[in-house]
Design a protein around this motif. Structure first.
Motif, PDB file in Angstrom:
ATOM      1  N   TYR B  48       0.819  -1.203   0.000  1.00  0.00           N
ATOM      2  CA  TYR B  48       0.000   0.000   0.000  1.00  0.00           C
ATOM      3  C   TYR B  48       0.859   1.262   0.000  1.00  0.00           C
ATOM      4  O   TYR B  48       2.043   1.246   0.371  1.00  0.00           O
ATOM      5  N   PHE B  49       0.234   2.336  -0.456  1.00  0.00           N
ATOM      6  CA  PHE B  49       0.864   3.640  -0.580  1.00  0.00           C
ATOM      7  C   PHE B  49       0.079   4.667   0.223  1.00  0.00           C
ATOM      8  O   PHE B  49      -1.151   4.610   0.295  1.00  0.00           O
ATOM      9  N   GLN B  50       0.793   5.569   0.807  1.00  0.00           N
ATOM     10  CA  GLN B  50       0.182   6.797   1.301  1.00  0.00           C
ATOM     11  C   GLN B  50       0.793   7.910   0.481  1.00  0.00           C
ATOM     12  O   GLN B  50       2.012   8.129   0.536  1.00  0.00           O
ATOM     13  N   ASN B  51      -0.059   8.584  -0.282  1.00  0.00           N
ATOM     14  CA  ASN B  51       0.406   9.506  -1.312  1.00  0.00           C
ATOM     15  C   ASN B  51       1.361   8.743  -2.230  1.00  0.00           C
ATOM     16  O   ASN B  51       1.002   7.677  -2.710  1.00  0.00           O
ATOM     17  N   GLU B  52       2.575   9.231  -2.439  1.00  0.00           N
ATOM     18  CA  GLU B  52       3.470   8.527  -3.358  1.00  0.00           C
ATOM     19  C   GLU B  52       4.395   7.545  -2.650  1.00  0.00           C
ATOM     20  O   GLU B  52       5.137   6.808  -3.301  1.00  0.00           O
ATOM     21  N   ALA B  53       4.351   7.525  -1.331  1.00  0.00           N
ATOM     22  CA  ALA B  53       5.264   6.665  -0.575  1.00  0.00           C
ATOM     23  C   ALA B  53       4.688   5.260  -0.395  1.00  0.00           C
ATOM     24  O   ALA B  53       3.561   5.094   0.071  1.00  0.00           O
ATOM     25  N   GLN B  54       5.494   4.262  -0.745  1.00  0.00           N
ATOM     26  CA  GLN B  54       5.101   2.868  -0.541  1.00  0.00           C
ATOM     27  C   GLN B  54       5.462   2.506   0.892  1.00  0.00           C
ATOM     28  O   GLN B  54       6.638   2.400   1.237  1.00  0.00           O
ATOM     29  N   LEU B  55       4.456   2.315   1.732  1.00  0.00           N
ATOM     30  CA  LEU B  55       4.705   2.191   3.159  1.00  0.00           C
ATOM     31  C   LEU B  55       4.859   0.754   3.645  1.00  0.00           C
ATOM     32  O   LEU B  55       5.475   0.526   4.688  1.00  0.00           O
ATOM     33  N   GLU B  56       4.278  -0.193   2.936  1.00  0.00           N
ATOM     34  CA  GLU B  56       4.362  -1.574   3.396  1.00  0.00           C
ATOM     35  C   GLU B  56       4.253  -2.513   2.212  1.00  0.00           C
ATOM     36  O   GLU B  56       3.506  -2.261   1.266  1.00  0.00           O
ATOM     37  N   LYS B  57       5.025  -3.577   2.274  1.00  0.00           N
ATOM     38  CA  LYS B  57       4.973  -4.630   1.258  1.00  0.00           C
ATOM     39  C   LYS B  57       4.840  -5.974   1.954  1.00  0.00           C
ATOM     40  O   LYS B  57       5.564  -6.266   2.905  1.00  0.00           O
ATOM     41  N   SER B  58       3.946  -6.806   1.460  1.00  0.00           N
ATOM     42  CA  SER B  58       3.765  -8.144   2.015  1.00  0.00           C
ATOM     43  C   SER B  58       4.906  -9.044   1.549  1.00  0.00           C
ATOM     44  O   SER B  58       5.504  -8.831   0.492  1.00  0.00           O
ATOM     45  N   ARG B  59       5.150 -10.093   2.318  1.00  0.00           N
ATOM     46  CA  ARG B  59       6.121 -11.094   1.871  1.00  0.00           C
ATOM     47  C   ARG B  59       5.617 -11.830   0.644  1.00  0.00           C
ATOM     48  O   ARG B  59       6.390 -12.526  -0.025  1.00  0.00           O
ATOM     49  N   LEU B  60       4.312 -11.699   0.333  1.00  0.00           N
ATOM     50  CA  LEU B  60       3.782 -12.293  -0.899  1.00  0.00           C
ATOM     51  C   LEU B  60       4.328 -11.586  -2.133  1.00  0.00           C
ATOM     52  O   LEU B  60       4.309 -12.147  -3.228  1.00  0.00           O
ATOM     53  N   LEU B  61       4.777 -10.377  -1.961  1.00  0.00           N
ATOM     54  CA  LEU B  61       5.250  -9.575  -3.090  1.00  0.00           C
ATOM     55  C   LEU B  61       6.690  -9.954  -3.396  1.00  0.00           C
ATOM     56  O   LEU B  61       7.632  -9.396  -2.823  1.00  0.00           O
ATOM     57  N   SER B  62       6.851 -10.901  -4.324  1.00  0.00           N
ATOM     58  CA  SER B  62       8.196 -11.368  -4.649  1.00  0.00           C
ATOM     59  C   SER B  62       8.925 -10.298  -5.453  1.00  0.00           C
ATOM     60  O   SER B  62       8.355  -9.261  -5.817  1.00  0.00           O
ATOM     61  N   ASP B  63      10.175 -10.584  -5.756  1.00  0.00           N
ATOM     62  CA  ASP B  63      11.002  -9.640  -6.515  1.00  0.00           C
ATOM     63  C   ASP B  63      10.454  -9.387  -7.907  1.00  0.00           C
ATOM     64  O   ASP B  63      10.821  -8.402  -8.545  1.00  0.00           O
ATOM     65  N   ARG B  64       9.593 -10.276  -8.390  1.00  0.00           N
ATOM     66  CA  ARG B  64       9.057 -10.097  -9.740  1.00  0.00           C
ATOM     67  C   ARG B  64       7.925  -9.051  -9.767  1.00  0.00           C
ATOM     68  O   ARG B  64       7.490  -8.646 -10.828  1.00  0.00           O
TER      69      ARG B  64
END
Lengths: 109, 114
Positions: B48-64
């Protein structure tokens, strides 16, 4: 940790009341939500309850919250065929929302 | 404002190809979320993003997987070198910073990798 559990299926007759149940694990949840998803569509927010409330009524929908047991329920009065859908419970501690696997409600005419 | 828009609605791609999805949130919302939903499951958080900043990424989000929200308005989600396991519905949602209104979801992009 965060985990939201729901029963997978519920079948009711048209005109009866439906009760969909949900349990959650994180006692610091601030808001709890019910979403509805129809086939091929995104999720539609139905209602929510703030964690310091026990009950909230909104037309045919009644939400009950038991914080002690970490149990949330959604009652749909006078269930109609148009209520057939998947219903998701979600909890919010901090962002993001955590969803259950959903309860598929089937309404029999 | 017509709600949250996602494009395309459906995407069929061959394994190994790259795909990009777009999400246009409700204009007053400063938070934007990506979720993935597979058959019989609830939505699973990706980022998720707040404005343009990506604040959190799940471990589901692989490098791809990569997501951007360059000007704090629309967002893109790119999947590189797609795999069959990436087949799912990708849902975008937006919200304000208060909790009472919940999230508003788009209709999703259904990805099929063949």
């Amino acid at each position: 940790g965060e985990d939201v559990e729901q029963s997978l299926f519920l079948s009711v007759r048209e005109g009866d009341s439906s009760v969909i149940n949900c349990t959650y694990t994180d006692s610091s949840s601030t808001y709890l939500y019910w979403y509805k998803q129809e086939p091929g569509a995104g999720l539609q927010l139905l209602t929510y309850i703030f964690s310091n409330m026990d009950m909230k009524q909104d037309q045919r929908l009644t939400v009950l919250l038991n914080k002690k047991d970490k149990h949330l329920s959604l009652r749909i009065a006078d269930t109609q065929t148009g209520d057939s859908a998947i219903y998701f419970c979600a909890e919010s501690i901090n962002t993001p929302l955590v969803f259950g696997k959903g309860t598929r409600l089937s309404v029999i005419a | 404002d017509t709600g949250v828009s996602q494009d395309p609605r459906h995407k069929i791609t061959k394994r190994g190809q790259n795909v990009t999805f777009r999400c246009d949130p409700i204009s007053e919302h400063n938070r934007l979320y990506w979720y993935r939903q597979t058959l019989g499951q609830g939505p699973e958080f990706l980022t998720y993003f707040q404005n343009e900043a990506q604040l959190e990424k799940s471990r589901l989000l692989s490098d791809r997987f990569s997501a951007e929200r360059p000007k704090g308005s629309f967002s893109t989600l790119e999947i590189q070198r797609t795999e069959q396991g990436d087949s799912a519905m990708y849902l975008c949602a937006s919200s304000g910073t208060g909790g009472a209104d919940g999230y508003t979801f788009g209709s999703g992009t259904r990805l099929t990798v063949v």
